[in-house]
Design a protein around this motif. Sequence first.
Motif, PDB file in Angstrom:
ATOM      1  N   LYS A  32       0.860  -1.186   0.000  1.00  0.00           N
ATOM      2  CA  LYS A  32       0.000   0.000   0.000  1.00  0.00           C
ATOM      3  C   LYS A  32       0.893   1.231   0.000  1.00  0.00           C
ATOM      4  O   LYS A  32       1.896   1.290   0.700  1.00  0.00           O
ATOM      5  CB  LYS A  32      -0.916  -0.001   1.224  1.00  0.00           C
ATOM      6  N   VAL A  48      -0.839  -0.913  -4.187  1.00  0.00           N
ATOM      7  CA  VAL A  48      -2.203  -0.775  -3.693  1.00  0.00           C
ATOM      8  C   VAL A  48      -2.398   0.658  -3.221  1.00  0.00           C
ATOM      9  O   VAL A  48      -1.561   1.193  -2.491  1.00  0.00           O
ATOM     10  CB  VAL A  48      -2.469  -1.747  -2.516  1.00  0.00           C
ATOM     11  N   GLU A  50      -5.562   3.443  -1.716  1.00  0.00           N
ATOM     12  CA  GLU A  50      -6.916   3.591  -1.192  1.00  0.00           C
ATOM     13  C   GLU A  50      -7.297   5.047  -1.368  1.00  0.00           C
ATOM     14  O   GLU A  50      -6.488   5.940  -1.125  1.00  0.00           O
ATOM     15  CB  GLU A  50      -6.981   3.208   0.285  1.00  0.00           C
ATOM     16  N   HIS A  52     -10.852   7.936  -2.627  1.00  0.00           N
ATOM     17  CA  HIS A  52     -12.225   8.254  -3.012  1.00  0.00           C
ATOM     18  C   HIS A  52     -12.269   8.428  -4.534  1.00  0.00           C
ATOM     19  O   HIS A  52     -11.478   9.180  -5.101  1.00  0.00           O
ATOM     20  CB  HIS A  52     -12.640   9.553  -2.311  1.00  0.00           C
ATOM     21  N   ASP A  70      -6.645  10.562  -2.617  1.00  0.00           N
ATOM     22  CA  ASP A  70      -6.443  10.224  -1.206  1.00  0.00           C
ATOM     23  C   ASP A  70      -6.036  11.524  -0.497  1.00  0.00           C
ATOM     24  O   ASP A  70      -6.172  12.610  -1.068  1.00  0.00           O
ATOM     25  CB  ASP A  70      -5.432   9.084  -1.019  1.00  0.00           C
ATOM     26  N   TYR A 101     -15.335   5.027  -1.491  1.00  0.00           N
ATOM     27  CA  TYR A 101     -13.963   4.883  -1.015  1.00  0.00           C
ATOM     28  C   TYR A 101     -13.537   3.456  -1.335  1.00  0.00           C
ATOM     29  O   TYR A 101     -14.210   2.503  -0.930  1.00  0.00           O
ATOM     30  CB  TYR A 101     -13.883   5.158   0.485  1.00  0.00           C
ATOM     31  N   VAL A 102     -12.447   3.313  -2.090  1.00  0.00           N
ATOM     32  CA  VAL A 102     -12.056   2.010  -2.616  1.00  0.00           C
ATOM     33  C   VAL A 102     -10.593   1.679  -2.316  1.00  0.00           C
ATOM     34  O   VAL A 102      -9.791   2.562  -2.032  1.00  0.00           O
ATOM     35  CB  VAL A 102     -12.273   1.933  -4.143  1.00  0.00           C
ATOM     36  N   ARG A 103     -10.287   0.396  -2.406  1.00  0.00           N
ATOM     37  CA  ARG A 103      -8.908  -0.096  -2.404  1.00  0.00           C
ATOM     38  C   ARG A 103      -8.664  -0.671  -3.788  1.00  0.00           C
ATOM     39  O   ARG A 103      -9.445  -1.499  -4.267  1.00  0.00           O
ATOM     40  CB  ARG A 103      -8.701  -1.176  -1.349  1.00  0.00           C
ATOM     41  N   SER A 105      -5.703  -2.365  -6.420  1.00  0.00           N
ATOM     42  CA  SER A 105      -4.390  -2.928  -6.694  1.00  0.00           C
ATOM     43  C   SER A 105      -4.200  -2.863  -8.205  1.00  0.00           C
ATOM     44  O   SER A 105      -5.050  -3.327  -8.967  1.00  0.00           O
ATOM     45  CB  SER A 105      -4.322  -4.381  -6.208  1.00  0.00           C
ATOM     46  N   LEU A 128     -14.593  -0.020   0.006  1.00  0.00           N
ATOM     47  CA  LEU A 128     -14.376  -0.084   1.456  1.00  0.00           C
ATOM     48  C   LEU A 128     -15.498   0.628   2.193  1.00  0.00           C
ATOM     49  O   LEU A 128     -15.930   0.175   3.254  1.00  0.00           O
ATOM     50  CB  LEU A 128     -13.019   0.533   1.812  1.00  0.00           C
TER      51      LEU A 128
END
Length: 129
Positions: A32, A48, A50, A52, A70, A101-103, A105, A128
């Motif tokens: 991340k 990775v 994270e 919006h 982010d 809001y996402v993660r 990869s 998320l």
Amino acid sequence: MEDNQIFRIALITAIIGLAGMTLLSDKVMPHKININEISKSNIGETVVIEGHVRTIESHGNKLYILSVIDNNGVMNVIIKDNLINEFKRNGQSPQIYVNRYVRISGKVIDYKGSIELELTDVKSINILI
């Protein structure tokens, strides 16, 4: 070979395997990273992020561009036609990620001097919140 010897060999093998997995896990799994930390030195790496999803631009059935923010920066995430078709086969659309809001990869790429993230699998993006 006796049961006691087999047990010892199995135990030693398991301990060595677990130690190896622990030591190498950061090399195998994408790490991340904050968007502003991604640079040309990361090109070709899988990372990775994270953030919006602010907007999604659709370019027909060929390409979607997600603008992800982010606390440190903004990055374009590219979804190419092969994955768009896979989303459709799964009864989904990349549009479901807008204002979520996402993660994510993905693979770091350089597109005309701009650093972007390319989604490589539909399972590589998760909501998320």
